[in-house]
Design a protein around this motif. Structure first.
Motif, mmCIF file in Angstrom:
data_model
loop_
_atom_site.group_PDB
_atom_site.id
_atom_site.type_symbol
_atom_site.label_atom_id
_atom_site.label_comp_id
_atom_site.label_asym_id
_atom_site.label_seq_id
_atom_site.Cartn_x
_atom_site.Cartn_y
_atom_site.Cartn_z
ATOM 1 N N ASP A 142 1.222 -1.465 0.015
ATOM 2 C CA ASP A 142 -0.154 -0.064 -0.448
ATOM 3 C C ASP A 142 0.853 1.298 -0.250
ATOM 4 O O ASP A 142 0.584 2.069 -0.718
ATOM 5 N N ALA A 143 2.071 1.252 0.723
ATOM 6 C CA ALA A 143 2.724 2.289 0.708
ATOM 7 C C ALA A 143 3.082 2.228 -0.328
ATOM 8 O O ALA A 143 3.809 3.913 -0.417
ATOM 9 N N VAL A 144 4.072 1.864 -1.420
ATOM 10 C CA VAL A 144 4.398 1.898 -2.214
ATOM 11 C C VAL A 144 3.340 2.077 -3.824
ATOM 12 O O VAL A 144 3.887 1.859 -5.212
ATOM 13 N N LYS A 145 2.733 1.649 -3.317
ATOM 14 C CA LYS A 145 0.920 1.868 -4.100
ATOM 15 C C LYS A 145 1.462 1.522 -5.454
ATOM 16 O O LYS A 145 1.131 1.204 -6.447
ATOM 17 N N ALA A 146 1.389 -0.534 -4.990
ATOM 18 C CA ALA A 146 1.446 -1.234 -5.681
ATOM 19 C C ALA A 146 -0.121 -1.337 -6.348
ATOM 20 O O ALA A 146 -0.806 -1.829 -5.832
ATOM 21 N N PRO A 147 0.102 -2.167 -7.756
ATOM 22 C CA PRO A 147 -1.275 -2.378 -7.710
ATOM 23 C C PRO A 147 -1.587 -3.862 -7.173
ATOM 24 O O PRO A 147 -1.013 -4.403 -6.492
ATOM 25 N N LYS A 148 -2.711 -3.932 -7.274
ATOM 26 C CA LYS A 148 -3.632 -5.210 -6.517
ATOM 27 C C LYS A 148 -3.305 -6.330 -7.436
ATOM 28 O O LYS A 148 -3.382 -7.333 -5.993
ATOM 29 N N THR A 149 -3.110 -6.471 -8.111
ATOM 30 C CA THR A 149 -2.824 -8.483 -9.267
ATOM 31 C C THR A 149 -1.300 -8.026 -9.694
ATOM 32 O O THR A 149 -1.254 -6.415 -10.520
ATOM 33 N N VAL A 150 -0.784 -8.280 -10.224
ATOM 34 C CA VAL A 150 -0.340 -8.971 -11.265
ATOM 35 C C VAL A 150 0.062 -10.121 -12.097
ATOM 36 O O VAL A 150 -0.519 -10.780 -11.963
ATOM 37 N N PRO A 151 0.425 -10.156 -13.239
ATOM 38 C CA PRO A 151 0.188 -11.513 -14.041
ATOM 39 C C PRO A 151 1.977 -12.083 -13.238
ATOM 40 O O PRO A 151 1.945 -12.074 -12.902
#
Length: 515
Positions: free
Chosen positions: A314-323
């Protein structure tokens, strides 16, 4: 009931359903209690190093402690090497160590020893029953300690008279404390470091951060920041393949490790410690990270690592999913004379889905980890404490923990000799294990270490300490003598056939690959 029965009932109520044992006279009431009280599978090991190593493997796959039953101080001492490995792996084990009757200790009988002193270096908790009414209470406490954090070793000393004396009943189950959550400041520092470093950042994972739920979150963090994912060099258990993210590892060889880490500016640790050299070498660094690398510890192995990673994502604003990680092409099956590259290719190509791999192939199998990125989903377990002779006992414990999965133990002949008695338990329990012995007739890893530590120009007496010849070990005969079918192969064509057959068949098999 007597103290021993109250202890077994307490263990069962607390979720302990397996006991790896090598008992003696002082433990006979506990042995009898295992027969009287339903709910515990008892597995005999011919040597205590097998017993303790099996308990380590059982924990790693179930995250539930098994009990060990050990005979007095010498029996505990025989199991110490694999208890050391288990402690380094963060495995939960409940050791029940028999002791002379309390009134007999004053006479210093031949087997009297300082059990507490032997147990303390490998035990997070040590309890000694002074009277029968202590026994169930200490049993419940031992299980709670073993299940706490990432897992701990709890050792309970059971004097014979406290086992045979009548008590009122088992003790209630004790709660296990929840894993601690890390401070927001640690999450913020890690996020800042990884965003700043980009591809020169590394997220180093250990403990349960190498299992599927955490790995999926780590992949999101890597996608957002560009960092590399790694472990410090060995893993208690890593889930791999089947679309899981590729996670590297710090190499064992010092110069390779320094090269692997040389471009790392920021290192964030989640459930892992800073990578260090396995040994000290003259004129070489102990810390493997570059002097310019900034290290940010986020979470200890006992902390809630999934929560820490989710908050970091959350802190690095990561995507909710990745391939899912792209599937790599499996290597072609090799033939001809053996080589390290061919061994790695063959095992990677033939590894069955959902196999459990125990890696103690210190020299010959060094390339298998990288090659098996192309294999299907599997678990990879390694020796966390460095005391060799762990893989065959671990195979017993993991096979009992996961009877529906193929267990593959990869080991050298030098390591396997430490605990070859585990083959007998594999045969007795009909465990689905394939053992691969890389037979180079030596402690081959030590040949390189002679040069690494500056012991140049070794003579014949020095070399003699590193060889396993005159006579050559006959692993097929040794396997047969312990009740396990074995085959010797000397080229890759024979190895491919033998390994392919072994993973299709149920039950224990041994393959000796002569190098």
């Amino acid at each position: 009931m007597n103290g021993a029965e109250s202890l077994v009932r307490t263990l069962v109520a607390s979720g302990v359903d397996t006991c790896f044992a090598n008992p003696g006279t002082s433990e006979m009431h506990f042995v009898a209690a295992l027969d009287h009280v339903p709910g515990v599978r008892c597995v005999l090991g011919l040597f205590e190093g097998v017993v303790t190593g099996a308990a380590d493997g059982y924990w790693r796959m179930t995250h539930r402690p098994a009990a060990t039953l050990l005979h007095l101080g010498p029996g505990l001492a025989n199991g110490l090497a694999n208890l050391h490995n288990a402690r380094k792996a963060g495995s939960g084990i409940v050791n029940v160590v028999g002791e002379h009757a309390t009134y007999h200790l004053q006479y210093d009988a031949p087997l009297t020893s300082d059990i507490d002193g032997i147990a303390q270096p490998v035990s997070a908790w040590l309890g000694r029953a002074r009277a029968a009414h202590d026994v169930p209470k200490l049993g419940a406490e031992a299980v709670a300690v073993a299940r706490s954090g990432s897992g701990r070793i709890a050792t309970m000393v059971l004097p014979a008279d406290t086992a045979w004396t009548e008590v009122t009943g088992p003790a209630p189950v004790l709660p296990v404390p929840a894993r601690a959550k890390v401070d927001d400041s640690a999450i913020l520092a890690a996020a800042t470091a990884l965003k700043k470093a980009g591809p020169r950042g590394m997220l180093v994972l250990g403990g349960h951060a190498l299992l599927r739920p955490c790995l999926l979150v780590a992949a999101r963090i890597a996608a957002a920041t560009g960092c590399r994912l790694s472990n410090p060099g060995a893993s208690a258990r890593m889930e791999r393949g089947g679309g899981l993210p590729h996670v590297g590892r710090v190499p064992y060889i010092l110069q390779q490790a320094l090269s692997y880490l040389k471009d790392t500016d920021e290192m964030v640790l989640v459930g892992a410690r800073r990578p260090v050299a396995f040994f000290a070498y003259p004129g070489q660094p102990s810390l493997l990270t570059p002097d310019s690398c900034h290290v940010t510890p986020v979470a200890d192995v006992d902390d809630d690592l999934l929560d820490a990673l989710e908050r970091l994502a959350d802190a690095v604003k990561a995507p909710k999913t990745v391939p899912a990680a792209p599937a790599l092409p499996k290597p072609a099956l090799p033939g001809g004379a053996p080589s390290f590259e061919k061994i790695a290719a063959a095992i990677a190509a033939l590894l069955p889905d959902h196999a459990i791999v125990l890696d103690e192939s210190l020299t010959s199998g060094r390339g298998i980890f990288a090659a098996s990125e192309a294999s299907g989903p599997h678990d990879w377990l390694q020796n966390m404490g460095g005391s060799i002779g762990y893989s065959l006992p671990m195979a017993v414990g993991t096979a009992i923990a996961c009877p529906d999965r193929k267990v593959i133990a990869l080991t050298g002949d030098g390591s396997a000799f430490y605990t070859l008695q585990a083959l007998w338990t594999m045969a007795r329990e009909k465990l689905d294990v394939t053992v691969v012995i890389f037979a180079n007739r030596s402690y081959n890893i030590l040949r390189g270490e002679l040069a690494n530590v500056g012991a140049a120009n070794p003579g014949p007496r020095a070399i003699d300490m590193l060889t396993l010849d005159r006579p050559d070990p006959d692993w097929v005969a040794l396997a047969r003598g312990h009740g396990v079918a074995g085959i010797r192969v000397e080229d890759m064509d024979g190895f491919v056939t033998a390994f392919a057959d072994s993973v299709q068949e149920k039950g224990p098999r041994l393959i000796e690959l002569v190098l």
